[in-house]
Write a protein that holds these residues in place. Structure first.
Motif: not given
Length: 590
Positions: A20-22, A86-87, A109-111
């Motif tokens: 979920s964090v990329v 961003g989110k 997702i947190q980019a």
């Protein structure tokens, strides 16, 4: 009835992600699972394309019997990549089934930007693949090249690699060579390193934002082991060979963070503007010690520079042509660029070869050759020079034959007169027949007439031989100009227009036919500073533009035609001034 109620309650449509964090440019996996229901179609994935790029998708079905209970599952697996940082929210997805329309829950997702993860040993240990870009200078002058080295570093297997060269507003970008691939140890781990180098030439002063190339490809990642003995999880980890735990490939699109460098303006006193770390002039002669009239002498001059590309080095022809009583013929210059042993500084050379043909014997004065350049390390003007020299030119074979001819002619006339006198005297004393003297006079007249006719024919043939050369040269110029105009008119793409410009540079500027637009731009700026040649940089940018844009080729063709016309006018003006200078003799030749 109880079985049907159980089935309705068990029908489920879920969505999960493996990360979920990329980072931007990093792919992740979205898994969709439909249990105990029969799908009447597939989910609509188009709603994902707003914030994510879909690289590939796959579909599978399983049926299991556990403790007498029959369960079914249909799965979809997608590889996604975020378009911005961003989110970002993966929206709910709907699917129509025999139990009605089922809906998955949204996922956040947190980019993160690539620069948010520092390249420290602890951080890079967690990366399978990343990029880095280094510049050899952070502050430079206008037209002073900057060497950019970009690397793609991978600790896992990579495949399907492609490279997008950077397009930088305010700079000319030139790839120095094809990328190299090597294996090395980094931070105690074996890594594959793909490296590429560029030469950036800033064309205006101020702040310049620089970003490296974009590396695209796929990286092999190990599939996570299941935490439970869920049969559906075990089935999902099977690859097409039927073995679980195998690695899969994820797409990536990576570039390093943007860097900013300071571009200082050119110094107005210097024309042309030549910023460099060092510059020297050297010479080499052939035939100097035995110089004679009408016999060629070869004079080779080499400009060597450090920290400056060869395309920016000036021509010395105008300084050479200042020499009097000598004809000068120039060969095409030979340009060369290379990186120093540390691969951090560019060195270049420009070699010019001239053939000098002295027109008279005696002392021949050759002018001083001088180049003013700007020392970027000391911030001051310096000069590369070859001192003036005087060489002695002996009389050539042509002059000696003419002198011998003139010396032998006078005695012959004297001897003829003497013989005629003796003949007259002897005729008076010997009373020769009256017809002898008129016959001898007639034969002498015929011989003299034939000699004069031969001289006139020789001069006429010489003039005829000279005339076609001028006509041929003029015809060649007219045909080149006509060919260039027709090519501009028929050019349909930027590639066609680039070929037209390269042909023009070869014919008018004596440059190689394969010269880059950056090289032609530099030469144009040096020779014709008042002529607008910015269109060359714009065409080069258009050739390497990644994004699909509507390019108006007609606008470029008009600007190129205007530039060609301006150069042709300047060349004609220069030729006219040269002819006028040659036509006026000095008032006091002594």
């Amino acid at each position: 009835m109880l079985f049907n109620i159980h089935s309705v309650l068990a029908a489920d449509f879920t969505a999960t992600v493996d990360n979920s964090v990329v980072n931007l440019g990093q792919g992740f996996q979205l898994n969709l699972s439909l249990k105990d229901a029969k799908a009447k179609g597939r989910p609509d994935f188009s709603v994902l394309e707003k914030d994510f790029t879909i690289y590939n998708s796959s579909e599978s079905s399983q049926m299991m019997i556990v403790n007498g209970d029959i369960t079914s599952q249909k799965s979809w697996t997608l590889v996604l990549m975020p378009k911005q940082q961003g989110k970002l929210t993966l929206p709910s997805l709907n699917i129509e089934t025999d139990h009605g329309v089922l809906q998955s829950k949204p996922i956040v997702i947190q980019a993160k930007a690539s620069s948010s993860v520092q390249n420290s040993p602890d951080a890079t240990q967690q990366k399978a693949v990343y990029t880095e870009t280094k510049l050899n200078k952070e502050t430079v002058y206008k037209n002073e090249p900057v060497l950019m080295t970009s690397r793609l570093i991978a600790y896992q297997n990579i495949s399907d690699i492609s490279l997008e060269d950077p397009v930088i507003d305010g700079a000319i970008v030139e790839r120095l060579a094809e990328p190299t691939v090597q294996e090395m140890m980094l931070q105690g781990r074996a890594a594959k390193v793909l490296q590429v180098q560029y030469l950036l030439t800033p064309i205006k002063a101020g702040k310049l934002a620089i970003h490296g190339p974009v590396f695209n490809g796929k990286v092999q990642l190990n599939s996570p082991q299941p935490e439970s003995m869920d049969p559906f999880e075990m089935m999902r980890n099977f690859d097409h060979f039927g073995f679980s735990g195998f690695a899969d490939f994820r797409p990536f699109s990576l570039t390093d963070s943007t860097k900013t460098i300071n571009i200082k303006p050119a110094v107005n006193q210097l024309q042309p503007w030549l910023p460099a770390e060092n510059m020297t002039l050297s010479e080499d002669w052939q035939g100097l010690q035995s110089a004679k009239v009408a016999e060629p002498i070869t004079w080779k001059l080499t400009i060597s520079a450090k920290g400056l590309a060869s395309a920016a080095l000036p021509s010395l022809k105008q300084q050479i042509e200042k020499s009097a009583n000598v004809k000068v013929y120039a060969d095409k210059p030979v340009l060369n660029d290379a990186l120093d042993s540390d691969a951090q500084t560019i060195s270049s050379t420009r070699q010019e070869s001239y053939t000098l043909i002295p027109q008279s014997s005696g002392e021949l004065a050759l002018p001083e050759i001088k180049i003013a350049w700007w020392n970027v390390k000391k911030d001051k003007i310096m000069y590369a020079t070859i001192p003036a020299r005087t060489i002695h030119v002996a009389a050539g074979a042509v002059n000696q034959n003419n002198a011998a001819s003139s010396l032998s002619t006078e005695p012959a006339k004297t001897q003829t007169a003497s013989n005629n006198t003796d003949l007259t005297k002897s005729a008076g004393s010997a009373t020769l027949p009256s017809w002898v003297i008129p016959v001898v006079a007639t034969l002498a007249g015929i011989l003299i007439s034939m000699f004069i006719s031969l001289i006139l024919l020789w001069k006429k043939s010489k003039n005829l031989n000279n005339t076609p050369t001028k006509t041929t040269d003029k015809h060649r110029e007219d045909s080149i100009e006509k060919h260039s105009t027709l090519t501009i008119e028929t050019a349909a793409t930027l590639d066609d227009l680039q070929k037209v410009i390269q042909q023009f540079a070869q014919d008018k500027l004596a440059m190689p036919a394969t010269s880059s637009l950056k090289s032609i731009h530099s030469v144009m700026k040096q020779r014709y500073d008042m002529i607008n040649c910015q269109v060359l940089a714009e065409i080069e940018a258009g050739l390497y533009q990644k994004e699909t844009k509507q390019i108006v080729i007609a606008d470029f063709k008009v600007e190129v035609a205007n530039m060609f016309n301006a150069v042709n006018k300047q060349l004609k003006r220069t030729k006219k001034q040269t002819k006028m200078t040659e036509s006026f003799q000095p008032l006091n030749p002594n």
